[in-house]
Design a protein around this motif. Structure first.
Motif, short mmCIF file in Angstrom:
data_model
loop_
_atom_site.label_atom_id
_atom_site.label_comp_id
_atom_site.label_asym_id
_atom_site.label_seq_id
_atom_site.Cartn_x
_atom_site.Cartn_y
_atom_site.Cartn_z
N LYS A 55 0.85 -1.20 0.00
CA LYS A 55 0.00 0.00 0.00
C LYS A 55 0.88 1.24 0.00
CE LYS A 55 -3.02 2.27 3.39
NZ LYS A 55 -3.70 3.33 2.64
N ALA A 56 1.90 1.22 0.84
CA ALA A 56 2.82 2.37 0.88
C ALA A 56 3.49 2.54 -0.48
CB ALA A 56 3.86 2.15 1.97
N ALA A 57 3.90 1.43 -1.08
CA ALA A 57 4.58 1.52 -2.38
C ALA A 57 3.67 2.15 -3.43
CB ALA A 57 5.00 0.12 -2.83
N MET A 58 2.43 1.70 -3.45
CA MET A 58 1.47 2.21 -4.44
C MET A 58 1.28 3.72 -4.27
SD MET A 58 -0.70 0.95 -6.83
CE MET A 58 -1.24 -0.69 -6.45
N GLU A 59 1.22 4.16 -3.02
CA GLU A 59 0.96 5.58 -2.76
C GLU A 59 2.19 6.44 -3.06
OE1 GLU A 59 -2.33 4.31 0.59
OE2 GLU A 59 -0.29 4.86 1.18
N LEU A 80 -1.22 -7.09 -4.07
CA LEU A 80 -2.18 -6.18 -4.68
C LEU A 80 -3.44 -6.06 -3.82
CD1 LEU A 80 -2.43 -4.39 -7.18
CD2 LEU A 80 -3.59 -6.26 -8.34
N ASN A 81 -3.74 -7.11 -3.05
CA ASN A 81 -4.87 -7.01 -2.11
C ASN A 81 -4.58 -5.92 -1.09
OD1 ASN A 81 -5.68 -9.32 -3.45
ND2 ASN A 81 -5.07 -10.72 -1.82
N VAL A 82 -3.35 -5.87 -0.61
CA VAL A 82 -2.96 -4.87 0.39
C VAL A 82 -3.02 -3.48 -0.23
CG1 VAL A 82 -1.06 -4.11 1.89
CG2 VAL A 82 -1.47 -6.55 1.53
N ALA A 83 -2.63 -3.38 -1.49
CA ALA A 83 -2.56 -2.08 -2.17
C ALA A 83 -3.86 -1.72 -2.85
CB ALA A 83 -1.43 -2.11 -3.19
N SER A 84 -4.90 -2.52 -2.64
CA SER A 84 -6.11 -2.30 -3.44
C SER A 84 -6.84 -1.02 -3.05
CB SER A 84 -7.05 -3.50 -3.35
OG SER A 84 -7.48 -3.66 -2.02
N ASP A 85 -6.66 -0.57 -1.81
CA ASP A 85 -7.35 0.66 -1.41
C ASP A 85 -6.88 1.85 -2.26
OD1 ASP A 85 -8.95 2.41 -0.10
OD2 ASP A 85 -7.98 2.25 1.86
N PRO A 86 -5.57 2.15 -2.27
CA PRO A 86 -5.16 3.24 -3.17
C PRO A 86 -5.43 2.91 -4.65
CG PRO A 86 -3.23 2.13 -2.22
CD PRO A 86 -4.43 1.65 -1.47
N LEU A 87 -5.30 1.65 -5.03
CA LEU A 87 -5.46 1.31 -6.45
C LEU A 87 -6.85 1.67 -6.97
CD1 LEU A 87 -4.21 -0.20 -8.97
CD2 LEU A 87 -5.61 -2.13 -8.25
N MET A 88 -7.87 1.29 -6.22
CA MET A 88 -9.24 1.50 -6.70
C MET A 88 -9.53 2.99 -6.89
SD MET A 88 -10.30 -1.55 -7.09
CE MET A 88 -12.03 -1.35 -7.48
N SER A 89 -9.04 3.80 -5.96
CA SER A 89 -9.29 5.24 -6.08
C SER A 89 -8.41 5.86 -7.16
CB SER A 89 -9.03 5.94 -4.74
OG SER A 89 -9.83 5.35 -3.75
N LEU A 90 -7.19 5.36 -7.24
CA LEU A 90 -6.26 5.90 -8.24
C LEU A 90 -6.80 5.67 -9.66
CD1 LEU A 90 -3.49 7.27 -8.26
CD2 LEU A 90 -2.46 5.01 -8.58
#
Ligand code: SF4
Ligand code: SF4
Lengths: 593, 201
Positions: A55-59, A80-90
């Motif tokens: 998640k940190a990496a994605m942000e 990607l499950n961990v990073a899905s919060d920023p991903l969906m909004s991004l």
């Protein structure tokens, strides 16, 4: 120039040549070597970091892309499950500099908890996804992905699978690299997501995706070849298996390299004149469903077969043989030869290395809890291997960080049982800390065991916040685990070397007796990041042949030979654990000078 | 011409480096190569298999069953485990020394590898058994088994590579201080192959 590269190295080199400015990610098999290769080939112009989690990496990457930088984010599929919060909004907000998110899937699975399919994530997030079928193609495709991302102002997913990531091939790579100069962040209302903006952007995305699908119909890696009335549709590594299985047979074959947005136009051309299609893909029937949908939408009388029809196996990875047996039934091609019958073979599951500090830590907790009812919640890392006999110290494993919280849930239901949670240092930083805060705040009564071996061992020994080393080669402040635990309110915290067995057992007993959240940090480096100081041998005259060393700790360096224990010198790391367990004192240590 | 080679062993034995050396040597000759490796959890003392394929008409990174020209087994049982990949008439190069897994030490079965070697002798037309332990001792390094086995495979002629081509690859891929002992181990492995009397004549 011609190079022999692993798929992951090819992705890294492709990104460097595309002028990537910032690369971040979290280690995870089979994606890890991508970021490591960028760091190794960094001329200093690229910012590279192992982020604390996905998640940190994605942000971090999103911020850089907002500022016009070309960014690459790497992780495995469960990351990607961990990073899905920023991903969906991004996906709604979009980016300025090209942003490519590599999420490596793992059919099999070979080293993962799930067989999830990133192509679904792309559909769910409404994002384009590229799916290379070989290391060479991955090299070429990553540059396309950057260009595509920038042209449409959207992050794009890039989904290689294990056999592409870890396959090596000879390939031609560029000698020069593009230079991409980020413009910098320009303030604009579009960077702040609000419901009204989301509504407008949602409309734009729905309008855009069919246009992208149309454009991708002529994308160079989406192809239709061969002829006939029976077609085969595929994507990813399965394409190579099919080519191999087909031999000289010129069947009509569609390769889908961008499963989303689906290249409908190309698919319609492919379907024209066909009576049947066999879809051979790994993980979920993504291409298969798209074709079924297309046949319905256009009233086409073509039978689509694959996983949903039971022709292709639902789980596990494809092989040339599995493809051959499908094509044998479908096209009448020769069936694969029968495999030969083998004699019974010794089973060889992975085990903790000889000299692994986790073995000592698990053993200390086991000894301390002897005769008491206790549950041991485990986590992701080499230490999951503590589940094997004879240690048998991992009762649960779910996902990164879940050990801390699973133990809490169990403890609320069975307050009289002692609950332990085991977490590695890298996992602690990635997603353990919030769980500990939860435990303290909600007055849980658990004992946390932090297995601090100064590295991220399972994925190949990456540094993390506790090591004080960065991927830019800098030495930074080491983030202290005991200081964090104390700061969030854990009252009983001790730091012990697990190879001091008596002391280690005492520390566990003390922590277990504490009411509330307690923690023992077992600190001793992984053998891969340290040097052996001694080596042990069995004095066969003293060894009683009781097998206690094998039955208690199961070090792979020890076996039995003619009724006596025998230590394999090339494996022994001299950790001394067997010597502390042996009741006869038969293990003799020789210190290296 | 294509050459398919399987390297099978136990995590930590150096199969990956050996597969890279073969691929490097082939590439230096202008051939195309593909390899596939086991990386990840299995590397911790589990079974690891590397696939190396040399030639132009190769698609799958993994060698299909019944297609390997040679299996280089770093351990007897691991060589047997990969036999389904061997072509009819293919070569097996195997290290004699068994590595008993913890599971077999825990139980009462005493696996020592000799039954596996006997099985290979019965099943494989061209078998080369290498005394890796002796070569390691002669080179005073436990880390040269991989290169010794490569030497034996090379001497069998099946890889289509010469000793010099492999030595050249070693000098490119191995740290300078280890080049000499690796070259020595390569020679010793080749010698072992030459001394193997074909038993199926
Ligand atoms: S790599 Fe390190 S942490 Fe993993 S099993 Fe081996 S010694 Fe233990
Ligand atoms: S000292 Fe004993 S327990 Fe430790 S690595 Fe050597 S044989 Fe294994």
């Amino acid at each position: 120039m011609k190079k022999f590269l692993m798929g992951n190295e090819a992705i890294a080199m492709g990104a460097i040549h595309a002028g990537v400015n910032l690369v971040c990610g979290y280690p995870g098999t089979p994606s890890t070597e991508i970021l490591e290769t960028v760091a190794k080939n960094n001329d200093g112009s690229i910012y590279v970091e192992w982020s604390v989690n996905e998640k940190a990496a994605m942000e971090v990457a999103a911020g850089a892309s907002y500022s016009g930088a070309r960014t690459l984010v790497t992780m495995k599929q469960v990351g990607l499950n961990v990073a899905s919060d920023p991903l969906m909004s991004l996906a709604y907000v979009g980016v300025k500099g090209g942003m490519v998110i590599v999420s490596a899937d793992d059919p099999g699975p070979i080293s993962s908890q799930t067989e999830q399919d990133t192509r679904h994530f792309a559909q769910f997030a409404k994002l384009p996804v590229f799916d290379p079928s070989s290391p060479e193609e991955a090299y070429a495709m990553i540059g396309d992905a950057f260009a595509f991302s920038e042209e449409y102002g959207t992050p794009v997913l890039f989904r290689p699978t294990t056999r592409v990531c870890h396959g090596c091939a000879s390939m031609e790579i560029a000698d020069t690299k593009n230079v991409h100069k980020p413009e910098g962040f320009i303030k604009d209302a579009k960077w702040t997501i609000f419901p009204r903006l989301s509504y407008q952007n949602h409309i734009k995305i729905e309008k855009r995706n069919p246009i992208l699908g149309e454009k991708l119909s002529s994308y160079r890696f989406n192809t239709v070849t061969g002829s006939g009335t029976k077609g085969i549709a595929t994507g990813g590594i399965s394409y190579e298996y099919i080519k191999e299985a087909l031999g000289g047979c010129n069947a009509k074959l569609m390769k889908v390299s961008t499963p989303h947005p689906f290249p409908e136009k190309l698919a319609l051309e492919f379907l024209r004149g066909l009576t049947e299609v066999m879809v051979i893909e790994e993980l979920d029937p993504v291409i298969e469903r798209e074709l079924i949908f297309l046949c319905g939408k256009h009233h086409l009388n073509v039978t689509i077969r694959g996983k949903l029809s039971g022709d292709v196996m639902q789980a596990g990875e494809n092989t040339v043989e599995s493809v051959k047996s499908v094509l044998n039934g479908y096209l009448g091609l020769p069936a694969p030869e029968k495999s030969r019958f083998l004699p019974p073979l010794p089973v060889r599951p992975p085990v903790l290395c000889a000299g692994c500090p986790h073995r000592a830590s698990f053993y200390a907790v086991k000894q301390a809890m002897k005769g008491q009812k206790a549950v041991f919640a485990g986590d992701i890392g080499c230490y999951t291997l503590g589940n094997a006999m004879p240690l048998d110290m991992v009762d649960t494993c779910l996902c990164m960080g879940a050990d801390v919280t699973i133990a809490q849930g169990m403890q609320h239901i069975e307050p009289d049982v002692k609950h332990f949670s085991f977490i590695g240092d890298s996992t602690f930083f990635a997603s353990g800390i919030t769980g500990v805060v939860n435990a303290v705040y909600n007055e849980s009564d658990i004992t946390l065991i932090v297995l601090d071996n100064s590295t991220t061992a399972m994925t190949g020994h990456q540094p993390h916040p506790g090591t004080g080393r960065t991927m830019m080669g800098n030495i930074t402040e080491k983030v202290s685990i005991p200081a964090i635990l104390t700061a969030v309110g854990v009252k009983e915290v001790s730091v012990v070397n697990p190879f001091h067995l008596t002391e280690a057992i005492e520390a566990v007993k003390k922590a277990a007796a504490h009411k509330g959240v307690s923690a023992v940090i077992f600190r001793s480096p992984c053998i891969a990041v340290s040097k052996p100081v001694a080596s042990y041998q069995v004095d066969s005259g003293t060894c009683a042949g009781c097998k206690k060393c094998i039955k208690e700790i199961g070090c792979p360096a020890i076996s039995m030979d003619s009724g006596k224990a025998l230590i394999e010198p090339s494996l022994c790391f001299g950790c001394s654990l067997c010597a502390q367990v042996c009741p006869c004192g038969a293990m003799k240590g020789v210190r290296y000078s | 011409m294509t050459v398919n080679c399987i390297l099978s062993g136990v995590g930590g034995q150096g199969t990956v480096l050996a597969s890279k050396l073969i691929a490097q040597a082939a590439m230096d000759k202008g051939q195309n190569a593909r390899t596939a490796e086991t990386i990840g959890m299995a590397q911790r003392g589990g079974c690891v298999v590397s696939h190396v394929r040399i030639g132009d008409e190769i698609h799958s990174p993994m060698i299909p069953k019944h297609s390997a020209d040679v299996i280089i087994g770093f351990e007897p049982a691991e060589a047997v485990r990969c036999l389904p990949y061997l072509k009819k008439g293919g070569v097996v190069v195997v290290s004699r020394k068994a590595i008993p897994p913890v599971t077999s030490s825990l139980g009462n079965s005493s696996y020592n590898g000799s039954e596996m070697i006997a099985y290979l002798q019965k099943e494989v037309a061209r078998l080369i058994v290498v005394d890796g332990e002796k070569i390691s001792k002669d080179c005073s390094s436990a880390k040269v088994l991989n290169v010794a086995l490569l030497g034996a495979a090379c001497a069998s002629g099946i890889l289509g590579l010469s000793m010099d081509e492999l030595k050249n690859a070693i000098s490119k891929r191995v740290k300078p201080q280890f080049i000499e002992i690796n070259s020595k181990a390569l020679e010793k492995g080749a010698l072992a192959a030459k001394m193997t009397v074909p038993h199926h004549t």
